[in-house]
Design an enzyme around this catalytic site. Sequence first.
Site, PDB file in Angstrom:
ATOM      1  N   ASP A  17      -2.314   0.894   7.412  1.00 32.40           N
ATOM      2  CA  ASP A  17      -1.203   0.489   6.477  1.00 32.40           C
ATOM      3  C   ASP A  17      -1.326  -1.252   6.030  1.00 32.40           C
ATOM      4  OD1 ASP A  17      -1.327   3.247   5.411  1.00 32.40           O
ATOM      5  OD2 ASP A  17      -0.293   3.799   7.904  1.00 32.40           O
ATOM      6  N   ASP A  20       0.773  -0.950   0.573  1.00 32.10           N
ATOM      7  CA  ASP A  20       0.211  -0.081   0.013  1.00 32.10           C
ATOM      8  C   ASP A  20       1.036   0.967  -0.094  1.00 32.10           C
ATOM      9  OD1 ASP A  20      -2.119   1.334   0.019  1.00 32.10           O
ATOM     10  OD2 ASP A  20      -1.867   1.885   2.303  1.00 32.10           O
ATOM     11  N   GLU A  63      -1.641  -1.510  -4.764  1.00 32.06           N
ATOM     12  CA  GLU A  63      -2.564  -0.754  -4.779  1.00 32.06           C
ATOM     13  C   GLU A  63      -2.247   0.726  -6.504  1.00 32.06           C
ATOM     14  OE1 GLU A  63      -5.266   2.028  -2.604  1.00 32.06           O
ATOM     15  OE2 GLU A  63      -5.208  -0.142  -2.081  1.00 32.06           O
TER      16      GLU A  63
END
Length: 174
Positions: free
Chosen positions: A139, A7, A67
Amino acid sequence: MRILGIDPGLRITGFGVLESEGAKLRYVASGRITSNEREPLPTRIAALFAGIREVVDTWKPTHAAIEIVFVNVNPQSTLLLGQARGAALSALTATGLPVAEYTALQVKKAVVGHGKANKEQVQYMVTRLLSLAAAPGADAADALACAICHAHAGRTLLTLNPGGRRMRGGRSIA
């Protein structure tokens, strides 16, 4: 298959590692890579690159999932996030890992069941799906969710892309 989920973020980049065997998922590790906001941007990018390389060297994933960044309200924040994502992609591809890319909508649908899930819902489902004693930080949970998304989609994507090049939503990127 051992999957590293990322992420990306300039201040905090979450990572999560899991193993996927058929439909079974097993948690391996998760955490955060941070950079000091007081440091110059090149130093922060270098810290992120080195941190991801260290995670890869430590946990030895066979696949990576990251992502895809979309445009935020603040263009400056979007640019900085894009630079952090570029550093993460560079670190991953420099190791030779096949890298798949997923939108936040794809990740949330794979983990929670709908694309409008909030962070707490993602954390809750990651905790449940991986049978964790406690919820990981936001996160790390997002990174683990990205890895879970790839675990669900990975076999199909590998069938569509046997060469192992970067993937975006099932399409190979040259």
